[in-house]
Design an enzyme around this catalytic site. Structure first.
Site, PDB file in Angstrom:
ATOM      1  N   HIS A 144      -0.255  -7.181 -18.688  1.00  0.00           N
ATOM      2  CA  HIS A 144      -0.103  -5.735 -18.443  1.00  0.00           C
ATOM      3  C   HIS A 144       1.282  -5.297 -17.937  1.00  0.00           C
ATOM      4  O   HIS A 144       1.418  -4.732 -16.849  1.00  0.00           O
ATOM      5  CB  HIS A 144      -1.188  -5.225 -17.496  1.00  0.00           C
ATOM      6  N   HIS A 162     -15.405   0.490 -12.796  1.00  0.00           N
ATOM      7  CA  HIS A 162     -15.784   0.676 -11.394  1.00  0.00           C
ATOM      8  C   HIS A 162     -16.882   1.724 -11.303  1.00  0.00           C
ATOM      9  O   HIS A 162     -16.924   2.670 -12.101  1.00  0.00           O
ATOM     10  CB  HIS A 162     -14.591   1.146 -10.553  1.00  0.00           C
ATOM     11  N   LEU A 179     -15.470  -8.150 -17.289  1.00  0.00           N
ATOM     12  CA  LEU A 179     -16.885  -7.914 -17.569  1.00  0.00           C
ATOM     13  C   LEU A 179     -17.726  -7.863 -16.296  1.00  0.00           C
ATOM     14  O   LEU A 179     -18.905  -7.503 -16.344  1.00  0.00           O
ATOM     15  CB  LEU A 179     -17.433  -8.986 -18.517  1.00  0.00           C
ATOM     16  N   ARG A 180     -17.126  -8.243 -15.156  1.00  0.00           N
ATOM     17  CA  ARG A 180     -17.752  -8.112 -13.826  1.00  0.00           C
ATOM     18  C   ARG A 180     -19.016  -8.962 -13.658  1.00  0.00           C
ATOM     19  O   ARG A 180     -19.802  -8.710 -12.737  1.00  0.00           O
ATOM     20  CB  ARG A 180     -18.102  -6.642 -13.542  1.00  0.00           C
ATOM     21  N   ASN A 198     -11.985 -12.702 -11.988  1.00  0.00           N
ATOM     22  CA  ASN A 198     -12.202 -12.115 -10.655  1.00  0.00           C
ATOM     23  C   ASN A 198     -13.618 -11.546 -10.533  1.00  0.00           C
ATOM     24  O   ASN A 198     -13.831 -10.372 -10.262  1.00  0.00           O
ATOM     25  CB  ASN A 198     -11.131 -11.082 -10.307  1.00  0.00           C
ATOM     26  N   ASN A 220      -3.492  -0.741 -11.525  1.00  0.00           N
ATOM     27  CA  ASN A 220      -2.457  -1.674 -11.078  1.00  0.00           C
ATOM     28  C   ASN A 220      -2.095  -2.612 -12.224  1.00  0.00           C
ATOM     29  O   ASN A 220      -2.951  -3.340 -12.706  1.00  0.00           O
ATOM     30  CB  ASN A 220      -2.974  -2.488  -9.891  1.00  0.00           C
ATOM     31  N   ASP A 275      -7.043  -4.311 -20.357  1.00  0.00           N
ATOM     32  CA  ASP A 275      -7.278  -4.465 -18.915  1.00  0.00           C
ATOM     33  C   ASP A 275      -8.478  -3.615 -18.499  1.00  0.00           C
ATOM     34  O   ASP A 275      -8.475  -2.962 -17.457  1.00  0.00           O
ATOM     35  CB  ASP A 275      -6.032  -4.098 -18.102  1.00  0.00           C
ATOM     36  N   HIS A 325      -0.336 -12.442 -13.445  1.00  0.00           N
ATOM     37  CA  HIS A 325      -0.352 -11.090 -12.893  1.00  0.00           C
ATOM     38  C   HIS A 325       0.902 -11.006 -12.024  1.00  0.00           C
ATOM     39  O   HIS A 325       0.919 -11.487 -10.891  1.00  0.00           O
ATOM     40  CB  HIS A 325      -1.630 -10.890 -12.065  1.00  0.00           C
TER      41      HIS A 325
END
EC number: 3.5.2.3
Length: 425
Positions: free
Chosen positions: A233, A310, A64-65, A95, A279, A306, A180
């Site tokens: 993922h 951006h 969700l940034r 992150n 990725n 995922d 990850h």
């Protein structure tokens, strides 16, 4: 608000229900499920004839940034995209900027989501402080403040001893570790899957071994510590094989894949399409087939997007410089329904991987239409055809490899806590 959803095909894997029924919601909870139900005075009525009525979809892996990277996405726009995609709950990765490694950041997310989110938001805290892989974050504090899992997603925990301790501590605290799994030394400067297409395009490749080696290490650590582990993922045939074998040995491992790993191959990178850069990278046809087989036989427990928004300026670059990741909340449902269309899985199995399985892995009380449960419901038109258009995406970012693609299947109503938060135009 009271709500009656009438005459839909109700499919709830948690109760093994697949029948034409009505669903009555009162005070934000499932009041009754059955045939011929009557609407209370003043209740909203949804005619679901010809539609699917399912537990609210759960995406256990989104970005969700927020905080710190709101120019890409925020809690409002991200959950608006989730609602448009039929998701009633999302788990947001840590992150952010700063990294969600403490009570203050988790509380910020929980409080902002309570005020502004359209869907349920479940934070995931980081395994290590700052996701730097050097020392463990305070997992107990993270859990107490609202985190449902811990992950350094975006980076692996490189130090095997630290990963071992993370699994042991998380086991004691009853919180899931999400790995990850990536061997960075093998990734090197690679930007797409290592293979024929990378060679043809003159791009440095990432070998399948970069994922498989890391998955194997983490599976063995989970086995050694007798700890639950969820692997994010997965994209390779080797990962499927390793996890399948581990489950057969009784290892407490679960895993997810993303729709792009069963819908696209690395051929999508042709033309140097940076919206096909993520990725782990898109793999070859044999890997896609293996992912589908893993979904069919139960090796793969969940489908998660995922969702990685951006800004255009971070994608409109030469391929080597563009950031990894794609948005996925609004395209996941039709891509996943394609698995049913192809006969890979039946509808009940698909919905398990998008409702009750993610809920069970995360330990949240969602993913069911049982009487008394929170009224999180998705109403789906499996036959509705639509075109993915950048300007129509609810997400703040538009970095999707599916722009311009015709889709079949869409959420027509998304209901969270008994409230309709999305209705298709």
């Amino acid at each position: 608000m009271n709500l009656l959803i009438k005459g839909g095909r109700v499919v709830d894997p948690s109760q093994n229900i697949d029948d034409t029924m009505d669903l009555l919601v009162e005070d934000g909870r499932i009041k009754e499920i059955g045939k011929g139900l009557k609407a209370p005075a003043g209740a909203e009525i949804i005619d679901a004839a010809g539609l699917l009525v399912t537990p609210g979809l759960i995406d256990m892996h989104v970005h969700l940034r927020d905080p710190g990277l709101e120019y890409k996405e925020d809690i409002v726009t991200g959950t608006r995209a989730a609602a448009a995609g039929g998701f009633t709950s999302v788990a947001c990765m840590p992150n952010t900027k700063p990294v969600n490694d403490n009570k203050a950041i988790t509380s910020y997310i929980v409080n902002k989501a309570a005020k502004e989110a359209l869907v349920n938001v479940f934070p995931v805290g980081s395994i290590t402080q700052g996701s730097k892989g050097e020392s463990l974050a305070e997992m107990g504090e993270l859990k107490e403040s609202g985190c449902v899992a811990v992950s350094d997603d975006g980076r692996p925990v490189v130090n095997g001893e630290l990963m071992r301790r993370a699994l042991e501590y998380a086991k004691g605290m009853g919180i899931m570790v999400i790995s990850h799994s990536e061997e960075l030394a093998l990734v090197g400067e690679g930007v797409m899957n290592e293979g024929f297409t990378a060679t043809e395009l003159g791009l440095k490749g990432i070998p399948w071994a970069a994922e498989d080696v890391a998955v194997a290490r983490d599976v063995y650590l989970a086995e050694f510590t007798d700890s639950p582990l969820h692997i994010a993922h997965i994209s390779t045939s080797g990962s499927v094989r390793i996890i399948r074998n581990a489950k057969a040995r009784g290892v407490k491992v679960t895993c997810e894949t993303a729709p792009h790993y069963f819908s696209l191959t690395d051929d999508a990178v042709r033309g140097y399409n940076t919206n096909a850069k993520m990725n782990p990278p898109l793999r070859e046809a044999a890997d896609v087939a293996a992912i589908k087989a893993g979904l069919a036989d139960g090796t793969i427990d969940a489908i998660a997007t995922d969702h990685a928004p951006h800004h255009l300026d971070e994608k409109d670059l030469e391929f080597n410089l563009a950031l990894n990741g794609i948005v996925g909340l609004e395209t996941s449902l039709p891509l996943s329904l394609q698995l049913v269309e192809e006969g890979v899985v039946d509808l009940k199995v698909l919905l398990e991987k998008m409702t009750c399985n993610p809920a069970k892995i995360l330990g949240i009380d969602r993913g069911t239409l049982k009487v008394g449960a929170a009224a999180d419901i998705t109403v789906i038109d499996p036959d509705r055809e639509w075109l993915v258009a950048a300007e129509k995406l609810a997400s703040k970012s538009k970095n999707s490899p599916f722009i311009g693609r015709k889709m079949k299947g869409a959420a027509v109503y998304t209901v969270v806590g008994g409230k309709v938060v999305y209705k298709i135009d």
